[in-house]
Write a protein that holds these residues in place. Structure first.
Motif, PDB file in Angstrom:
ATOM      1  N   LYS A  29       0.841  -1.212   0.000  1.00  0.00           N
ATOM      2  CA  LYS A  29       0.000   0.000   0.000  1.00  0.00           C
ATOM      3  C   LYS A  29       0.870   1.254   0.000  1.00  0.00           C
ATOM      4  N   ASN A  83       1.981  12.557   3.231  1.00  0.00           N
ATOM      5  CA  ASN A  83       1.049  12.829   4.338  1.00  0.00           C
ATOM      6  C   ASN A  83       0.736  14.327   4.396  1.00  0.00           C
ATOM      7  N   ASP A 103       4.062  21.354   7.144  1.00  0.00           N
ATOM      8  CA  ASP A 103       2.969  21.598   6.199  1.00  0.00           C
ATOM      9  C   ASP A 103       1.990  22.614   6.763  1.00  0.00           C
ATOM     10  N   THR A 127      -5.002   5.245  11.171  1.00  0.00           N
ATOM     11  CA  THR A 127      -5.175   6.110  10.007  1.00  0.00           C
ATOM     12  C   THR A 127      -6.487   6.877  10.112  1.00  0.00           C
ATOM     13  N   THR A 128      -6.503   8.069   9.556  1.00  0.00           N
ATOM     14  CA  THR A 128      -7.760   8.826   9.498  1.00  0.00           C
ATOM     15  C   THR A 128      -8.209   8.954   8.047  1.00  0.00           C
ATOM     16  N   LYS A 129      -7.484   8.273   7.147  1.00  0.00           N
ATOM     17  CA  LYS A 129      -7.807   8.399   5.730  1.00  0.00           C
ATOM     18  C   LYS A 129      -8.687   7.232   5.282  1.00  0.00           C
ATOM     19  N   MET A 141      -3.697   2.974   5.239  1.00  0.00           N
ATOM     20  CA  MET A 141      -3.476   1.723   5.962  1.00  0.00           C
ATOM     21  C   MET A 141      -2.846   1.993   7.317  1.00  0.00           C
ATOM     22  N   GLY A 142      -2.376   3.207   7.500  1.00  0.00           N
ATOM     23  CA  GLY A 142      -1.818   3.559   8.795  1.00  0.00           C
ATOM     24  C   GLY A 142      -0.500   2.861   9.096  1.00  0.00           C
ATOM     25  N   LEU A 193       3.851   5.817   8.879  1.00  0.00           N
ATOM     26  CA  LEU A 193       4.649   6.444   9.928  1.00  0.00           C
ATOM     27  C   LEU A 193       5.325   5.409  10.821  1.00  0.00           C
TER      28      LEU A 193
END
Ligand code: ADP
Length: 572
Positions: free
Chosen positions: A26, A460, A493, A512-514, A518-519, A522
């Motif tokens: 991923k 990110n 950012d 993950t918050t997306k 897949m978290g 990081l």
């Protein structure tokens, strides 16, 4: 972020994959350029205009305006008569306009857009009228013109030309956001829709020309008596072109919009001459300037579309190369790991098989040698235990396989990463800036792994900025020589920052918050950096964005020669 708040143990099953295979499927497919390409607009015609594009187009308009204004005092001065000028220049216009129409049709066939059909029809009419006007222009192909044989014929055809084009541009502006479904052509295949559009453009051109030939239009004899009518038509055409420019400006979004402004703008000088002098005096300075502008205008959109296509091709090519390289790395790691596991496990399996065969052979011998059979079975159990230990130790086997370490120039690495996400940055209108301390020391590490860490941080950052539109859209990477013989890379950012819950968990595997995340990015990144003897941490997170810091120890010897090793490795 406080490291103590991190879980002391990481889910080794998942992290182990990160050792042998630096980043998950991923992560690579989502973070490397292939995804950047998939998120890019499918159409060249819908690529958003960057500030650079706008500035450049504005510069072109200003230059053209200066040329026009400078030529005004000389506009009526008669220049040498070159009959071939119009024939050649308008043949080139015809060629360019048709090519642009073909390009726009090809864009429509990729992703149907009614606006593109409207615009392409304008380019077809424009090309045809440019050709017809030359045919009827006295002195071009014949002394009195081949269609009407009157001096006003070419003037009418010029006005048709410069009237139909802005009309198609206005239709394009009004339809450009519309999906194909609103068009009556929606139920047809794109081939049929294109065919009908071409037919409509030809019928319109021929219909207007027929009105002229059949004598339904008043004569525009360039005598004093007829001048007001010519001027009225010139004013109407001038106004229509100006409306098209204003509408494009108001709804300006894409590169195509920006350069269409230039394409429409170029007809204004010729029309302005016509407004002031009833009609431009043929072969005067003003006439030559007007025709040269039309020539420039006919190529503008075509050149830009071709340029953007080449750029897109370059990005696709580099994305494909990156994807192949990453896949090769992954396959090589899997291949090596499989070979290592097979090698380790084959030994106890072979021994177990041999001991079983011996035990079976003993069973056929009378009297039974129970001690021998027992010994064989004990050996089978021992080998079985060994095999299980090997399986359990596979993770440490992975861990023992170090990646290829070389000396790396972090500024080069950062620039490589920014090149990979160039398209993503453009798509989301994000500016990226870098700052590298002078004389930054080299670091040692696996260039591919470190590249993926920085790529993950930048991706990110882009995702964060893209998720919350704000006035500032920027990513900044600052590399400095840190304390304790380390290099520090800050990735900052202007995104929405983090909630306090996220701040605590972002380094956890599978956090993950997306929607499609897949978290793992990081957590794997931190693991990679720790394997390099460094640290990855969240320094700051507030409503102005996030700041991550990567700290890496500097190389024992840092020289330029060893850096070439990175390039070679990264390219391999
Ligand atoms: P993924 O990108 O698949 O979600 P990561 O481990 O890379 O996995 O990121 C974990 C989570 O950390 C993200 O889902 C996001 O919520 C948060 N995060 C990471 N970087 C940023 C950032 N720069 N700004 C805001 N949130 C971030």
């Amino acid at each position: 972020m406080d490291r103590a708040s991190q879980p002391s143990t990481i889910d080794r099953t998942h992290v182990a994959a990160g050792d042998g295979v630096p980043i998950s499927t991923k992560e690579t497919s989502a973070l490397l350029a292939p995804n950047a390409v998939s998120e890019a607009p499918a159409l060249i015609a819908s690529v958003p205009a960057s500030a650079q594009h706008r500035r450049f187009a504005f510069g072109v308009v200003v230059v053209l305006l200066v040329v026009f204004v400078t030529s005004l005092p000389f506009a009526t001065i008669q220049a040498p008569r070159v009959d071939a000028f119009l024939t050649v220049s308008q043949a080139i216009v015809l060629f360019a306009e048709f090519l642009t129409a073909i390009f726009l049709f090809s864009q429509h066939s990729i992703q149907p857009r009614p606006g593109l059909l409207a615009l392409a029809s304008g380019y077809i009419c424009s090309g045809l009228f440019a050709f017809l006007q030359t045919l009827d222009f006295p002195g071009a192909y014949s002394s009195i013109g081949l269609i009407t044989g009157t001096p006003s014929g070419a003037v009418w055809l010029f006005f048709f030309w410069r009237f139909t084009f802005p009309l198609s541009v206005i239709a394009y502006v009004l339809l450009k956001e519309a999906k194909e479904t609103i068009s009556p052509l929606a139920r047809l295949g794109s081939g049929q829709a294109i065919g009908i559009t071409i037919a409509c453009a030809i019928v319109t051109t021929l219909g207007l020309t027929w009105l002229l030939v059949a004598g339904y239009l008043p004569s525009l004899n360039i005598g004093a008596a007829q001048q007001p009518l010519v001027q009225y038509i010139a004013v109407a055409t001038w106004s229509l072109n100006s409306i098209a420019v204003v509408l494009l400006f108001i709804r300006l979004r894409t590169i195509l919009d920006v350069w269409l402004i230039v394409a429409v703008f170029v007809s204004l000088p010729d029309l302005t001459f016509a407004v002031f002098y009833a009609v431009t005096i043929r072969f005067s300075v003003g006439w030559y300037v007007g025709k040269a502008f039309l020539l420039i205008g006919s190529w503008t959109v075509l050149v830009v579309l071709l340029w953007e296509t080449t750029m897109l091709y370059a990005r696709l090519a580099s994305a494909t190369i990156l994807q192949r390289r990453e896949r090769t790395n992954r396959l090589m790691s899997v291949d090596e790991a499989t070979a290592a596991v097979a090698h380790e496990i084959n030994q106890p399996l072979g021994a177990m098989s041999l001991n079983c065969e011996t035990a079976l052979a003993c069973l056929t011998i009378s009297p039974l040698n129970l001690e021998e059979i027992r010994s064989c079975l004990m050996d089978v159990m021992t080998d079985n235990r060994r095999a299980r230990e090997i399986v359990a130790g596979i993770r440490s086997l992975f861990k023992a396989a170090p990646g290829q370490r070389t000396t790396i120039d972090i500024s080069r690495l950062v620039q490589d990463v920014l090149r990979m996400v160039e398209n993503d940055l453009r798509v989301h209108g994000i500016s990226a800036s870098t700052q590298f301390q002078e004389g930054l020391p080299m670091i040692t590490g696996d260039p591919i792994q470190l590249q993926q860490v920085v790529l993950n941080l930048v991706r990110n950052a882009i995702d964060a900025i893209a998720s919350a539109p704000g006035p500032t859209r920027a990513v900044r990477l600052v590399a400095t020589k840190g304390t304790n013989s380390a290099v520090s890379l800050l990735v900052q950012d202007s995104g929405p920052g983090l909630t306090s819950k996220s701040e605590t968990n972002i380094f956890d595997p599978f956090f993950t918050t997306k929607a499609s995340g897949m978290g793992l990015g990081l957590s794997i990144s931190r693991r990679i950096i720790e394997d390099h003897g460094g640290d990855l941490r969240l320094v700051e997170a507030n409503s102005n964005g996030c700041r991550f810091e990567v700290i890496l120890p500097i190389a024992a010897t840092s020289d330029g020669e060893s850096f070439r090793g990175l390039s070679a490795t990264a390219r391999s």
